[in-house]
Design an enzyme around this catalytic site. Sequence first.
Site, PDB file in Angstrom:
ATOM      1  N   HIS A  19       0.840  -1.207   0.000  1.00 53.65           N
ATOM      2  CA  HIS A  19       0.000   0.000   0.000  1.00 53.65           C
ATOM      3  C   HIS A  19       0.878   1.261   0.000  1.00 53.65           C
ATOM      4  O   HIS A  19       0.612   2.207  -0.727  1.00 53.65           O
ATOM      5  CB  HIS A  19      -0.885   0.047   1.263  1.00 53.65           C
ATOM      6  N   LYS A  43     -15.701  -8.335   3.644  1.00 55.83           N
ATOM      7  CA  LYS A  43     -14.585  -8.671   4.540  1.00 55.83           C
ATOM      8  C   LYS A  43     -14.942  -8.349   5.987  1.00 55.83           C
ATOM      9  O   LYS A  43     -15.540  -7.319   6.258  1.00 55.83           O
ATOM     10  CB  LYS A  43     -13.345  -7.841   4.173  1.00 55.83           C
ATOM     11  N   ARG A  92      -2.332  -5.916  -8.483  1.00 59.56           N
ATOM     12  CA  ARG A  92      -1.213  -6.859  -8.369  1.00 59.56           C
ATOM     13  C   ARG A  92      -1.205  -7.810  -9.557  1.00 59.56           C
ATOM     14  O   ARG A  92      -0.765  -7.453 -10.627  1.00 59.56           O
ATOM     15  CB  ARG A  92      -1.296  -7.632  -7.050  1.00 59.56           C
ATOM     16  N   SER A 130      -2.879  -7.935   2.691  1.00 55.67           N
ATOM     17  CA  SER A 130      -3.119  -7.857   4.138  1.00 55.67           C
ATOM     18  C   SER A 130      -3.540  -9.236   4.670  1.00 55.67           C
ATOM     19  O   SER A 130      -3.107  -9.646   5.753  1.00 55.67           O
ATOM     20  CB  SER A 130      -4.222  -6.839   4.437  1.00 55.67           C
TER      21      SER A 130
HETATM   22  O1  PNS Z   1      -9.060  -2.977   0.204  1.00 53.45           O
HETATM   23  P1  PNS Z   1     -10.379  -3.454  -0.353  1.00 53.45           P
HETATM   24  O2  PNS Z   1     -11.118  -4.271   0.686  1.00 53.45           O
HETATM   25  O3  PNS Z   1     -10.234  -4.198  -1.646  1.00 53.45           O
HETATM   26  O4  PNS Z   1     -11.249  -2.125  -0.649  1.00 53.45           O
HETATM   27  C1  PNS Z   1     -12.544  -2.221  -1.152  1.00 53.45           C
HETATM   28  C2  PNS Z   1     -13.326  -0.917  -0.891  1.00 53.45           C
HETATM   29  C3  PNS Z   1     -13.355  -0.625   0.596  1.00 53.45           C
HETATM   30  C4  PNS Z   1     -12.613   0.225  -1.627  1.00 53.45           C
HETATM   31  C5  PNS Z   1     -14.763  -1.093  -1.460  1.00 53.45           C
HETATM   32  O5  PNS Z   1     -15.394  -2.178  -0.837  1.00 53.45           O
HETATM   33  C6  PNS Z   1     -15.621   0.174  -1.310  1.00 53.45           C
HETATM   34  O6  PNS Z   1     -15.485   1.084  -2.096  1.00 53.45           O
HETATM   35  N1  PNS Z   1     -16.488   0.192  -0.276  1.00 53.45           N
HETATM   36  C7  PNS Z   1     -17.396   1.329  -0.033  1.00 53.45           C
HETATM   37  C8  PNS Z   1     -18.783   1.053  -0.655  1.00 53.45           C
HETATM   38  C9  PNS Z   1     -18.733   1.384  -2.128  1.00 53.45           C
HETATM   39  O7  PNS Z   1     -18.778   2.527  -2.543  1.00 53.45           O
HETATM   40  N2  PNS Z   1     -18.575   0.331  -2.954  1.00 53.45           N
HETATM   41  C10 PNS Z   1     -18.322   0.551  -4.381  1.00 53.45           C
HETATM   42  C11 PNS Z   1     -19.484   0.215  -5.215  1.00 53.45           C
HETATM   43  S1  PNS Z   1     -18.967  -1.163  -6.153  1.00 53.45           S
END
Ligand code: PNS
Length: 166
Positions: A19, A43, A92, A130
């Site tokens: 990150h 998650k 990745r 992570s």
């Molecule tokens: O590190 P991650 O878990 O891959 O991040 C995913 C994250 C948190 C960016 C994603 O789940 C997110 O944007 N969550 C907020 C809700 C939202 O706006 N979702 C996008 C619509 S698909």
Amino acid sequence: MQERIAVYPGSFDPVTKGHLDIIERGLTLFDRIIVTILCNPYKKSFFTAKERVEMLEISLKTHPNAEVDTYDGLLVDYVFQRGANAILRGMRAVSDFEYEFQMALMNRKLNRDIQTVFLMTSLRWIYTSSSIIKQAAQFGGDVSDMVPPVVNQKLKEKFLARDCKK
Ligand code: PNS
């Protein structure tokens, strides 16, 4: 000229050197990066949001143009509210592609003015995540070169505390 601001969203549970690599390289493209912890409904988080913020803040203290924040809601709404122009994500391997592609397309459907910018992860961090780091740490594996020192310490404390409760 208008400031170029990107939101780097994620679970950051916990922040890894992968990150940090994306943030450092992103800062060569953007004037400011807002690193935002959001909820990923798929998650279950291991560290609390407060712990994740603290670890990010300590890890980013030498980067004044990186800010840490949390948001409970839709990512594109947050990006708009913060006056940012882009969502920054790291990619990745091919395995990330489908998930990232789907998320980027959904975000664009929800707000066409917000662009998603991907940076390829440096080769050094291609296999880290992570989740895999947490798993290795849980069983006593040395992950010290994959995470900032504060995270290494927190992982040790947290897994030690869990063992004691058994
Ligand atoms: O590190 P991650 O878990 O891959 O991040 C995913 C994250 C948190 C960016 C994603 O789940 C997110 O944007 N969550 C907020 C809700 C939202 O706006 N979702 C996008 C619509 S698909």
